[in-house]
Design a protein around this motif. Structure first.
Motif, PDB file in Angstrom:
ATOM      1  N   UNK A  93     -46.681  14.514  -1.037  1.00 53.92           N
ATOM      2  CA  UNK A  93     -47.877  13.705  -1.261  1.00 53.92           C
ATOM      3  C   UNK A  93     -49.118  14.583  -1.369  1.00 53.92           C
ATOM      4  N   UNK A  94     -50.060  14.128  -2.172  1.00 53.30           N
ATOM      5  CA  UNK A  94     -51.335  14.821  -2.343  1.00 53.30           C
ATOM      6  C   UNK A  94     -52.460  13.899  -1.903  1.00 53.30           C
ATOM      7  N   UNK A  95     -53.414  14.476  -1.204  1.00 53.12           N
ATOM      8  CA  UNK A  95     -54.659  13.795  -0.865  1.00 53.12           C
ATOM      9  C   UNK A  95     -55.758  14.511  -1.625  1.00 53.12           C
ATOM     10  N   UNK A 114     -41.879  13.300   2.638  1.00 52.10           N
ATOM     11  CA  UNK A 114     -42.561  12.873   3.859  1.00 52.10           C
ATOM     12  C   UNK A 114     -42.162  11.426   4.144  1.00 52.10           C
ATOM     13  N   UNK A 115     -41.825  11.151   5.387  1.00 49.67           N
ATOM     14  CA  UNK A 115     -41.373   9.816   5.767  1.00 49.67           C
ATOM     15  C   UNK A 115     -42.451   8.752   5.631  1.00 49.67           C
ATOM     16  N   UNK A 116     -42.016   7.526   5.431  1.00 50.00           N
ATOM     17  CA  UNK A 116     -42.952   6.422   5.203  1.00 50.00           C
ATOM     18  C   UNK A 116     -43.828   6.134   6.411  1.00 50.00           C
ATOM     19  N   UNK A 119     -46.606   8.709   6.220  1.00 53.01           N
ATOM     20  CA  UNK A 119     -47.495   8.395   5.093  1.00 53.01           C
ATOM     21  C   UNK A 119     -48.371   7.182   5.393  1.00 53.01           C
ATOM     22  N   UNK A 120     -47.834   6.234   6.144  1.00 51.26           N
ATOM     23  CA  UNK A 120     -48.665   5.069   6.499  1.00 51.26           C
ATOM     24  C   UNK A 120     -49.799   5.484   7.418  1.00 51.26           C
ATOM     25  N   UNK A 121     -49.597   6.498   8.252  1.00 51.88           N
ATOM     26  CA  UNK A 121     -50.677   7.020   9.103  1.00 51.88           C
ATOM     27  C   UNK A 121     -51.785   7.631   8.248  1.00 51.88           C
ATOM     28  N   UNK A 122     -51.388   8.351   7.198  1.00 50.78           N
ATOM     29  CA  UNK A 122     -52.379   8.938   6.291  1.00 50.78           C
ATOM     30  C   UNK A 122     -53.117   7.829   5.546  1.00 50.78           C
TER      31      UNK A 122
END
Length: 126
Positions: A93-95, A114-116, A119-122
């Motif tokens: 993932x890219x931010x 990266x686990x879901x 990713x939900x935390x991000x």
């Protein structure tokens, strides 16, 4: 430090250096968020970014990896075709943070390593 403060750190670094894209790595160490700025290795750092693969692997070996960060000094927080292809090829993932818009964006490749839950935390911090 939480993920939001890591993103605020990346934002501050991006605003402080408006003439080149800032690059960073976001991860967890012992369950705590970590933000690390790395050198932009692109030949044209005003328009592109590149991460040293060895630096990325070293970070990933000591952290639970969340995302690659980079700033956009021109334009918005939408991901360029280059960003999307690179994220898809890396399965990471890219931010992005747009200095002009003062806005973050998150791109999640279809085959993300990266686990879901992480990713939900991000996503929540954005």
């Amino acid at each position: 430090m939480n993920i939001k403060s890591c993103l605020d750190f990346f934002k501050k670094e991006s605003i402080a250096c408006p003439n080149r894209e800032i690059v960073g790595l976001l991860g967890l160490k012992d369950g705590k968020p970590v933000a690390k700025i790395v050198k932009n290795r692109a030949p044209d750092p005003q328009n592109f970014f590149a991460v040293d693969p060895l630096e990325l692997l070293q970070f990933k070996s000591g952290h639970e990896f969340l995302a690659v960060f980079h700033s956009h000094i021109y334009g918005d927080s939408q991901f360029s075709e280059f960003d999307i292809v690179t994220a898809d090829n890396c399965c990471l993932p890219f931010v992005v943070y747009s200095v002009c818009e003062d806005k973050f964006g998150l791109y999640e490749p279809p085959h993300c390593e990266v686990g879901s839950v992480n990713l939900s935390k991000v996503r929540e911090a954005l």
